[in-house]
Write an enzyme that holds these catalytic residues in place. Structure first.
Site, PDB file in Angstrom:
ATOM      1  N   THR A 282       0.886  -1.237   0.054  1.00  0.00           N
ATOM      2  CA  THR A 282       0.014   0.051   0.032  1.00  0.00           C
ATOM      3  C   THR A 282       0.862   1.306  -0.001  1.00  0.00           C
ATOM      4  OG1 THR A 282      -1.708  -0.867   1.045  1.00  0.00           O
ATOM      5  CG2 THR A 282      -1.832   1.240   1.240  1.00  0.00           C
TER       6      THR A 282
ATOM      7  N   THR B 132       1.637  -4.391   4.259  1.00  0.00           N
ATOM      8  CA  THR B 132       1.490  -5.134   5.602  1.00  0.00           C
ATOM      9  C   THR B 132       0.965  -6.479   5.688  1.00  0.00           C
ATOM     10  OG1 THR B 132      -0.789  -3.984   5.645  1.00  0.00           O
ATOM     11  CG2 THR B 132       1.208  -2.843   6.578  1.00  0.00           C
ATOM     12  N   ASP B 133       0.471  -7.205   4.729  1.00  0.00           N
ATOM     13  CA  ASP B 133      -0.358  -8.293   4.873  1.00  0.00           C
ATOM     14  C   ASP B 133       0.688  -9.699   5.418  1.00  0.00           C
ATOM     15  OD1 ASP B 133      -2.586  -6.844   3.895  1.00  0.00           O
ATOM     16  OD2 ASP B 133      -2.967  -8.461   2.497  1.00  0.00           O
TER      17      ASP B 133
ATOM     18  N   SER C 240       1.958  -7.639  -0.949  1.00  0.00           N
ATOM     19  CA  SER C 240       2.427  -8.850  -0.125  1.00  0.00           C
ATOM     20  C   SER C 240       1.649  -9.758  -0.074  1.00  0.00           C
ATOM     21  CB  SER C 240       2.791  -8.322   1.377  1.00  0.00           C
ATOM     22  OG  SER C 240       1.931  -8.064   2.147  1.00  0.00           O
TER      23      SER C 240
HETATM   24  N1  ASP Z   1      -2.979  -3.986   2.669  1.00  0.00           N
HETATM   25  C1  ASP Z   1      -1.695  -4.486   2.293  1.00  0.00           C
HETATM   26  C2  ASP Z   1      -0.640  -3.232   2.565  1.00  0.00           C
HETATM   27  O1  ASP Z   1      -0.526  -2.736   3.788  1.00  0.00           O
HETATM   28  C3  ASP Z   1      -1.576  -5.017   1.135  1.00  0.00           C
HETATM   29  C4  ASP Z   1      -0.229  -5.928   0.909  1.00  0.00           C
HETATM   30  O2  ASP Z   1       0.199  -6.442   1.905  1.00  0.00           O
HETATM   31  O3  ASP Z   1       0.571  -5.415  -0.056  1.00  0.00           O
HETATM   32  O4  ASP Z   1       0.165  -3.199   1.713  1.00  0.00           O
END
Ligand code: ASP
Length: 347
Positions: free
Chosen positions: A12, A107-108, A74
């Protein structure tokens, strides 16, 4: 002048919103790792993100160098990509001219990549992971602040030798034990040990983590080492353990209930796998707290007696990374006994 090296991987923090509820598709849709889609997709190079850095890095104008290892959400990462990011981070951490390393990441699955880096980082240069909950072009995006804070931590001598850390929303925590625990909150991570806290631009050191000795970076086989996570729940089928082994799993992590228990048939299934040379790691589906062998009648005491190794404080997903790293050791696959000892040393 100190130098911080920032490795971009996507997420993100590298995404831009297009139409409401979506984000622009990446410029290079020919890259098979970034397929075209109408949903949110990481698209920015990390070089686009560094504008705000010097303002709060806590050091006079650090030299900033950047590198994009990939530009992926991710949730698209597999073990080969996680290994690629860890290898890049370790290479930079080992460079004498680099004072700090930051990795921007979705973050995932950040907790998986950061944990692998923590396992293998034997250098004194801490690798600091960060990301964002809001896309780069949203008015309140948290990405610039998180990136500034991550750079400040990476360049701060008090935080050296800490393996891999996560700097996010004013908090600095160890990668080990961290877990994404909220889908949308500005602080998505729980767990780990809080080692630093920001007060505005001031950074306090609040704890010094104790770390096990670093493992060697796993070999390329890490990318194809299949370690499945199977969750126990009322009525769940212990036959899934045997299915996983028959399907080629080199190890299985069982996310048990409570302190690490499972219903009828699991202890026998675990014993079958272990006697076939497939390690079973026993963790818990509970978001915090360790696996503790307390209960009989199929509970953790029986599962450990059947040959499972306790994940200790590791959540199932970090336990999986450790299992894969051990099985893909550059020196070759450990025996079951060696695996159990090595796992126990690191958990
Ligand atoms: N929601 C996720 C992020 O924080 C998507 C990911 O992991 O790429 O980036």
């Amino acid at each position: 002048m100190s130098r911080v090296h920032i490795i971009g991987t996507g997420g993100t923090i590298a995404s831009r919103t297009g139409a409401p509820g979506t984000a622009e598709t990446p410029g290079n849709t020919e890259d098979s790792r970034r397929p075209g889609t109408s949903g949110s997709v990481a698209s920015d190079s990390v070089g686009d993100l560094i504008g705000a850095l010097p303002a709060a890095a806590g050091v006079e104008s650090p030299e900033v160098t950047t590198e994009d290892v990939m530009t992926l959400g991710s949730y698209r990462l597999g073990l080969p990509e996680i290994l690629e990011i860890a290898a890049a981070a370790l290479t930079r951490a080992a460079e004498a001219a680099v004072d700090g390393v930051v990795v921007t990441h979705g973050t995932d699955t950040l907790e998986e990549t950061a944990f692998l880096v923590d396992l293998v980082n034997g250098t004194d240069t801490t690798v600091v992971f960060t990301g964002a909950q809001l896309a780069a072009d949203q008015p309140d995006s948290d990405g610039p602040r998180n990136l500034r804070q991550a750079a400040a931590v990476a360049l701060d001598p008090r935080f050296r030798g800490m393996g891999a850390l996560i700097a996010f929303d004013g908090r600095v925590q160890t990668a080990r034990g961290a877990r994404k625990a909220h889908t949308t909150a500005s602080q998505p991570f729980h767990g780990g040990t809080t080692v630093g806290l920001f007060r505005g631009e001031e950074l306090d050191l609040v704890a010094q983590p104790v770390r096990p000795r670093a493992l060697p970076l796993p070999g390329k086989t890490f990318g194809s080492t299949r370690v499945e996570v199977i969750t126990a729940y009322p009525g769940s089928d212990p036959g899934l353990l045997q299915h996983a082994a028959q399907a080629g799993a080199a190890a299985v992590v069982l996310a048990g209930t409570g302190v690490g228990n499972a219903g009828e048939g699991y202890a026998e299934a675990a014993a079958d796998l272990v006697s076939a040379g497939v390690p079973v790691v026993l963790s818990t589906r509970v978001p915090s707290g360790p696996m503790v062998p307390l209960y009989g009648n199929g509970g953790g005491v029986d599962l450990i007696a059947a040959g499972a190794v306790s994940a200790g404080h590791l959540n199932p997903f970090q336990a999986r990374i450790l299992a894969a790293a051990l099985l893909a050791a550059p020196s070759g696959t450990p025996t079951l006994t060696e695996f159990t000892t090595l796992f126990s040393d690191q958990r």
